[in-house]
Scaffold this active site. Sequence first.
Site, PDB file in Angstrom:
ATOM      1  N   ALA A   1     104.562  84.329 -35.420  1.00  0.00           N
ATOM      2  CA  ALA A   1     104.273  83.148 -34.741  1.00  0.00           C
ATOM      3  C   ALA A   1     104.702  82.903 -33.511  1.00  0.00           C
ATOM      4  O   ALA A   1     104.104  82.241 -32.576  1.00  0.00           O
ATOM      5  CB  ALA A   1     105.078  82.060 -35.473  1.00  0.00           C
ATOM      6  N   THR A   2     105.484  83.928 -32.801  1.00  0.00           N
ATOM      7  CA  THR A   2     105.815  83.731 -31.149  1.00  0.00           C
ATOM      8  C   THR A   2     104.594  84.430 -30.449  1.00  0.00           C
ATOM      9  O   THR A   2     104.689  84.201 -29.379  1.00  0.00           O
ATOM     10  CB  THR A   2     107.120  84.157 -31.078  1.00  0.00           C
ATOM     11  OG1 THR A   2     107.218  85.739 -31.473  1.00  0.00           O
ATOM     12  CG2 THR A   2     108.293  83.582 -31.723  1.00  0.00           C
TER      13      THR A   2
ATOM     14  N   SER B   1      90.667  92.796 -36.610  1.00  0.00           N
ATOM     15  CA  SER B   1      90.075  93.076 -35.335  1.00  0.00           C
ATOM     16  C   SER B   1      88.593  93.617 -35.182  1.00  0.00           C
ATOM     17  O   SER B   1      88.424  94.143 -36.287  1.00  0.00           O
ATOM     18  CB  SER B   1      90.982  94.109 -34.509  1.00  0.00           C
ATOM     19  OG  SER B   1      90.480  94.539 -33.146  1.00  0.00           O
TER      20      SER B   1
ATOM     21  N   TYR C   1      94.865 102.310 -34.217  1.00  0.00           N
ATOM     22  CA  TYR C   1      94.681 100.735 -34.467  1.00  0.00           C
ATOM     23  C   TYR C   1      93.339 100.533 -35.202  1.00  0.00           C
ATOM     24  O   TYR C   1      93.047  99.742 -35.891  1.00  0.00           O
ATOM     25  CB  TYR C   1      94.644 100.370 -33.165  1.00  0.00           C
ATOM     26  CG  TYR C   1      94.575  98.688 -32.997  1.00  0.00           C
ATOM     27  CD1 TYR C   1      95.678  97.955 -33.412  1.00  0.00           C
ATOM     28  CD2 TYR C   1      93.627  98.291 -32.424  1.00  0.00           C
ATOM     29  CE1 TYR C   1      95.280  96.722 -33.552  1.00  0.00           C
ATOM     30  CE2 TYR C   1      93.307  96.912 -32.175  1.00  0.00           C
ATOM     31  CZ  TYR C   1      94.217  96.161 -32.906  1.00  0.00           C
ATOM     32  OH  TYR C   1      94.220  94.623 -32.833  1.00  0.00           O
TER      33      TYR C   1
ATOM     34  N   LYS D   1      92.784  98.275 -38.648  1.00  0.00           N
ATOM     35  CA  LYS D   1      92.104  97.114 -38.805  1.00  0.00           C
ATOM     36  C   LYS D   1      90.795  97.144 -39.730  1.00  0.00           C
ATOM     37  O   LYS D   1      90.507  96.119 -40.256  1.00  0.00           O
ATOM     38  CB  LYS D   1      91.839  96.640 -37.518  1.00  0.00           C
ATOM     39  CG  LYS D   1      92.838  96.148 -36.622  1.00  0.00           C
ATOM     40  CD  LYS D   1      93.674  94.978 -37.166  1.00  0.00           C
ATOM     41  CE  LYS D   1      94.585  94.432 -36.320  1.00  0.00           C
ATOM     42  NZ  LYS D   1      95.550  93.322 -36.854  1.00  0.00           N
TER      43      LYS D   1
ATOM     44  N   GLY E   1      87.520  90.169 -30.550  1.00  0.00           N
ATOM     45  CA  GLY E   1      87.456  91.237 -29.760  1.00  0.00           C
ATOM     46  C   GLY E   1      88.576  91.050 -28.773  1.00  0.00           C
ATOM     47  O   GLY E   1      89.520  90.384 -28.935  1.00  0.00           O
TER      48      GLY E   1
ATOM     49  N   PHE F   1      99.197  91.039 -26.295  1.00  0.00           N
ATOM     50  CA  PHE F   1      98.443  92.154 -27.097  1.00  0.00           C
ATOM     51  C   PHE F   1      98.738  93.404 -26.455  1.00  0.00           C
ATOM     52  O   PHE F   1      99.261  94.334 -26.494  1.00  0.00           O
ATOM     53  CB  PHE F   1      97.071  91.952 -27.742  1.00  0.00           C
ATOM     54  CG  PHE F   1      96.592  93.099 -27.993  1.00  0.00           C
ATOM     55  CD1 PHE F   1      96.613  93.409 -29.477  1.00  0.00           C
ATOM     56  CD2 PHE F   1      95.641  94.138 -27.442  1.00  0.00           C
ATOM     57  CE1 PHE F   1      95.948  94.453 -29.932  1.00  0.00           C
ATOM     58  CE2 PHE F   1      95.036  95.135 -27.796  1.00  0.00           C
ATOM     59  CZ  PHE F   1      95.068  95.443 -29.356  1.00  0.00           C
TER      60      PHE F   1
HETATM   61  C1  8X3 Z   1      92.034  93.694 -30.220  1.00  0.00           C
HETATM   62  C2  8X3 Z   1      90.697  94.073 -29.906  1.00  0.00           C
HETATM   63  O1  8X3 Z   1      89.191  95.310 -28.178  1.00  0.00           O
HETATM   64  O2  8X3 Z   1      91.376  94.866 -27.662  1.00  0.00           O
HETATM   65  O3  8X3 Z   1      92.299  93.565 -31.630  1.00  0.00           O
HETATM   66  O4  8X3 Z   1      91.072  96.251 -29.309  1.00  0.00           O
HETATM   67  S1  8X3 Z   1      90.669  95.104 -28.669  1.00  0.00           S
END
Ligand code: 8X3
Length: 261
Positions: free
Chosen positions: A21-22, A147, A160, A164, A191, A197
């Site tokens: 949540a943060t 994702s 990654y 996903k 996206g 992130f």
């Molecule tokens: C993140 C999307 O495009 O940065 O889940 O891999 S991307």
Amino acid sequence: MVANNSPYPTHTPKCVMITGATGGFGQAFARRFAALGCTLILHGRNEEKLNSLVRDLGIKAHTVIFDLCDKAQTNQAMDIIAHDFPQIDLLINNAGGALGLDKFQDAAEDDFENMIEMNNTSLLRITRKILPNMVTNKSGHIMNIGSMAGNWPYPSGNVYCAVKAFVHQFSLALRSDLVGTNVRVTNIEPGIAETSFSMARFKGDEDKAKAVYAGTTALTAEDIAETAIWAACLPEHVNVNTIEVMPTQQSFSALHIERYG
Ligand code: 8X3
């Protein structure tokens, strides 16, 4: 959903649990569901950040702190949540993320193990603890944050993309198991979105993280919160399986062909 003039019926979840949540998406979800008057259960790893989010929200929220990669901590905390909150209407499995952006032949073993743990194993553990109550209640919604990387491979995305893709297929397969229970499952697949992130992916390297979003218009956490609210507040007989959302400025590339000489 937020009051509007549409005659279309809506469903408002009363109790919502949000993992991670943060983070950027997590905070946006917390704000939007708090504004709907939902009781919130907010998970994070950092107690201080979590408390500061709750103060900002200006509501009473239940907080739960554990490390997603720690099986014992997760199971212990989730047993308590499942006992104390037998009627969670919506679980948003938002925690997760990417670590590193290297060719797999160069990738760090710790990174790919942690990605599998954060994005997949912990999602399964948490969902497994909450789901039996939803099935008993004949009501509930599991919302996973996948994702577009789970659908579209890109160079150095390797693990990654794979974790996903797991979330995508698990979400669909879970729907098959839940038929007849009235429990919904949705996978939201964003996206490029400007949040923390990339800072996490590049382990605090601000220049690399900023470069990801330079000269374009990425999605925002609020864009994704809007899709989450939409899917959650549809009447209970409507299940959105998958929502893939990209910024207008993102699209597909041609397949790579190696040419000799
Ligand atoms: C993140 C999307 O495009 O940065 O889940 O891999 S991307």
